[in-house]
Motif scaffolding. Structure first.
Motif, short mmCIF file in Angstrom:
data_model
loop_
_atom_site.label_atom_id
_atom_site.label_comp_id
_atom_site.label_asym_id
_atom_site.label_seq_id
_atom_site.Cartn_x
_atom_site.Cartn_y
_atom_site.Cartn_z
N LEU A 51 31.14 -16.00 115.73
CA LEU A 51 30.89 -16.86 114.62
C LEU A 51 32.35 -17.23 114.10
CD1 LEU A 51 27.98 -15.13 112.56
CD2 LEU A 51 28.04 -17.20 114.10
N PRO A 57 27.22 -24.69 110.99
CA PRO A 57 26.56 -23.53 111.24
C PRO A 57 24.95 -23.95 110.93
CG PRO A 57 28.66 -22.85 110.42
CD PRO A 57 28.49 -24.30 110.21
N ARG A 87 23.55 -25.94 113.41
CA ARG A 87 23.36 -25.38 114.94
C ARG A 87 22.38 -24.47 114.86
NH1 ARG A 87 28.39 -24.70 115.19
NH2 ARG A 87 28.59 -22.92 114.13
N GLN A 88 22.28 -23.60 113.81
CA GLN A 88 21.12 -22.97 113.52
C GLN A 88 19.67 -23.49 113.52
OE1 GLN A 88 22.65 -21.17 110.13
NE2 GLN A 88 23.01 -19.11 111.01
N ASP A 103 18.96 -24.66 117.01
CA ASP A 103 18.40 -23.46 117.87
C ASP A 103 17.43 -22.81 117.53
OD1 ASP A 103 20.68 -23.79 119.56
OD2 ASP A 103 21.97 -22.29 118.62
N ASP A 131 16.84 -21.27 114.80
CA ASP A 131 16.98 -20.03 114.14
C ASP A 131 16.73 -20.09 112.68
OD1 ASP A 131 18.03 -17.64 112.98
OD2 ASP A 131 19.82 -17.84 113.71
N TYR A 132 15.54 -20.49 112.19
CA TYR A 132 15.33 -20.70 110.78
C TYR A 132 15.53 -19.65 109.83
CZ TYR A 132 13.05 -24.94 112.73
OH TYR A 132 12.82 -26.20 113.53
N GLY A 190 17.90 -17.58 110.13
CA GLY A 190 19.54 -17.42 110.12
C GLY A 190 20.04 -18.90 109.22
N ALA A 191 19.30 -19.94 109.56
CA ALA A 191 19.45 -21.22 108.78
C ALA A 191 19.22 -20.94 107.50
CB ALA A 191 18.59 -22.39 109.39
N THR A 197 22.03 -19.09 105.71
CA THR A 197 23.08 -19.96 105.62
C THR A 197 22.84 -20.87 104.57
OG1 THR A 197 23.67 -19.90 108.08
CG2 THR A 197 24.49 -21.64 106.98
#
Length: 100
Positions: free
Chosen positions: A4, A73, A76-77, A80, A82-83, A85-86, A89
């Protein structure tokens, strides 16, 4: 964590390259509007709604102008899927805007 950190450094470098923005991508920073967009993203990410990616892309110039590379980021999440993680963020970005 190391990956990261490297990705963030790369994002900053890419954002500083000349010619990386077109005239249609330039936007004025608007913290209030950026916060509204982020708040609209929150329930979409909570429910894993792919409309979050569309909303982000529509508002990418505003978010980048306001948040700088910190917005990368999140995009990007979502790309991908990656909800979770998003969402983390996103909430950190909302806190960041609240503090400023």
């Amino acid at each position: 964590d190391a990956l990261l950190a490297e990705q963030s450094a790369l994002d900053e470098t890419l954002a500083s390259l000349p010619g990386t923005q077109t005239s249609e991508d330039t936007h004025t920073a608007d913290p209030a509007q950026a916060r509204r967009v982020l708040e609209q993203l929150d329930p979409l990410l909570v429910t894993d709604d792919t409309a979050a990616s569309d909303l982000f892309e529509t508002n990418r110039p505003l978010l980048l102008a306001t948040l700088g590379t910190a917005a990368m980021p999140l995009g990007r999440q979502m790309a991908d899927y990656d909800y979770p993680g998003a969402l983390a963020t996103l909430r950190a970005l909302i806190r960041q805007l609240s503090e400023n």
